[in-house]
Design a protein around this motif. Structure first.
Motif, short mmCIF file in Angstrom:
data_model
loop_
_atom_site.label_atom_id
_atom_site.label_comp_id
_atom_site.label_asym_id
_atom_site.label_seq_id
_atom_site.Cartn_x
_atom_site.Cartn_y
_atom_site.Cartn_z
N ASP A 1 0.86 -1.17 0.00
CA ASP A 1 0.00 0.00 0.00
C ASP A 1 0.90 1.22 0.00
O ASP A 1 1.53 1.56 1.02
CB ASP A 1 -0.91 -0.03 1.23
CG ASP A 1 -1.90 1.12 1.24
OD1 ASP A 1 -1.92 1.92 0.28
OD2 ASP A 1 -2.67 1.22 2.22
N LEU B 1 0.28 4.44 -0.15
CA LEU B 1 -0.12 5.51 0.77
C LEU B 1 0.29 5.20 2.20
O LEU B 1 0.71 6.09 2.94
CB LEU B 1 -1.62 5.76 0.67
CG LEU B 1 -2.10 6.37 -0.64
CD1 LEU B 1 -3.63 6.50 -0.65
CD2 LEU B 1 -1.48 7.73 -0.84
N ALA B 2 0.18 3.93 2.61
CA ALA B 2 0.57 3.55 3.96
C ALA B 2 2.08 3.73 4.14
O ALA B 2 2.53 4.20 5.19
CB ALA B 2 0.16 2.11 4.24
N LEU C 1 4.01 5.86 2.43
CA LEU C 1 4.28 7.30 2.46
C LEU C 1 3.89 7.91 3.81
O LEU C 1 4.59 8.79 4.33
CB LEU C 1 3.56 8.00 1.32
CG LEU C 1 4.10 7.72 -0.08
CD1 LEU C 1 3.22 8.38 -1.14
CD2 LEU C 1 5.52 8.19 -0.22
N CYS C 2 2.79 7.44 4.39
CA CYS C 2 2.39 7.93 5.71
C CYS C 2 3.43 7.54 6.76
O CYS C 2 3.76 8.33 7.66
CB CYS C 2 1.02 7.38 6.10
SG CYS C 2 -0.33 8.17 5.22
N ALA C 3 3.94 6.34 6.66
CA ALA C 3 4.96 5.89 7.61
C ALA C 3 6.24 6.72 7.47
O ALA C 3 6.86 7.08 8.47
CB ALA C 3 5.26 4.41 7.40
N ALA D 1 6.36 9.79 6.40
CA ALA D 1 6.03 11.13 6.90
C ALA D 1 6.01 11.17 8.42
O ALA D 1 6.38 12.17 9.03
CB ALA D 1 4.70 11.59 6.34
N GLU D 2 5.58 10.07 9.06
CA GLU D 2 5.50 10.04 10.52
C GLU D 2 6.84 9.82 11.18
O GLU D 2 7.02 10.20 12.34
CB GLU D 2 4.50 8.97 10.97
CG GLU D 2 3.06 9.36 10.67
CD GLU D 2 2.07 8.29 11.11
OE1 GLU D 2 2.46 7.29 11.75
OE2 GLU D 2 0.88 8.47 10.80
N ALA E 1 -6.47 19.37 2.10
CA ALA E 1 -5.53 18.35 2.56
C ALA E 1 -4.12 18.91 2.76
O ALA E 1 -3.45 18.58 3.75
CB ALA E 1 -5.49 17.20 1.55
#
Length: 180
Positions: free
Chosen positions: A6, A8-9, A11-13, A15-16, A56
């Motif tokens: 995934d 997006l998952a 990229l979120c990781a 970013a976090e 967003a």
């Protein structure tokens, strides 16, 4: 058999926890710019979609990305989202960028102009009737008809206010500098 991840998952990781990925920081910036640019150029992007992107990202990052777009791309996007705006076709690029950001905010696009009903042309008299009416009225009717039209009928309308005239819009000539 390859497994799909995934994106997006991931990229979120990233970013976090950016400290875990110091070597790819510039690549993340380039990828984020490319992804948002691709979304803005999408033919399916409409006004609610543009506003969702602004919501967003926030207004500042969106403004930076719009600033990075080519002038022609911004013009195409602004005119596609606000088709009936009268000033966008010939406006400079900075106007397109400002208008696009205003549309992304709360500005509503210009609505389509109301269709004007076509006026019917007056019925033309027959050739025989015209010459008969002319001879019955005599030569005195011709100057009266010409004066009724007057010089204002052929001349264009005056501007609504003095500032709209070409003389007021013209720039004064440059004065030469005086050397001491």
């Amino acid at each position: 058999m390859a497994l799909e991840i995934d994106g997006l998952a991931v990229l979120c990781a990233i970013a976090e926890a950016p400290e875990a990925f110091p070597a790819i920081r510039s690549d993340v910036t380039k990828a984020a710019h490319a992804l948002v640019t691709k979304q803005l150029k999408a033919k399916t992007l409409d006004l609610p979609g543009l506003r969702a992107v602004r919501e967003a990202l926030g207004p500042q990052p969106l403004a930076l990305i719009v600033d990075g777009l080519k002038d022609a791309e911004v013009k195409a996007l602004a005119t596609r989202l606000d088709k009936h705006h009268p000033d966008l076709k010939d406006a400079p690029a900075v106007t397109h960028r400002r208008h696009l950001m205003a549309l992304a905010g709360t500005l509503a696009p210009v609505s389509a102009p109301a269709a004007k009903p076509k006026a019917k042309a007056p019925a033309r008299p027959r050739a025989g009737a015209k010459s008969a009416a002319k001879s019955a009225a005599g030569p005195a009717a011709e100057p009266a008809a010409a004066s009724a039209e007057g010089p204002t009928a052929a001349s264009p309308a005056a501007p609504a206010d003095a500032l709209a005239s070409a003389a007021m819009a013209a720039r004064p000539p440059r004065r030469p500098r005086q050397q001491d």
